[in-house]
Design a protein around this motif. Sequence first.
Motif: not given
Length: 82
Positions: A23-37
């Motif tokens: 869950x933590x890895x998925x959350x971090x990846x999701x937040x990093x992916x959407x940060x630029x957009x």
Amino acid sequence: MFDHVSVLQQIGLSVLIVATVVWVVGLVRMLRRDRFAVTVWRDAQPLYAMPRQYHPVESVELTAAERDAFAGLVRQLTDGRP
């Protein structure tokens, strides 16, 4: 070390730990992916929370005495005198 803990409790704890890590890895990846957009989108949007401020242009014609008094005040402030 886990002598007093049953095998089912150890398996349950392991499953919870793995689920938490996933869950933590998925959350971090999701937040990093959407940060630029999100940054690009936010920069493109105007600030609607701040109302536009329109200041009417006013001008007043000063007399010669008023201009001299204003010039004296500016000189006082730039010289640092009270």
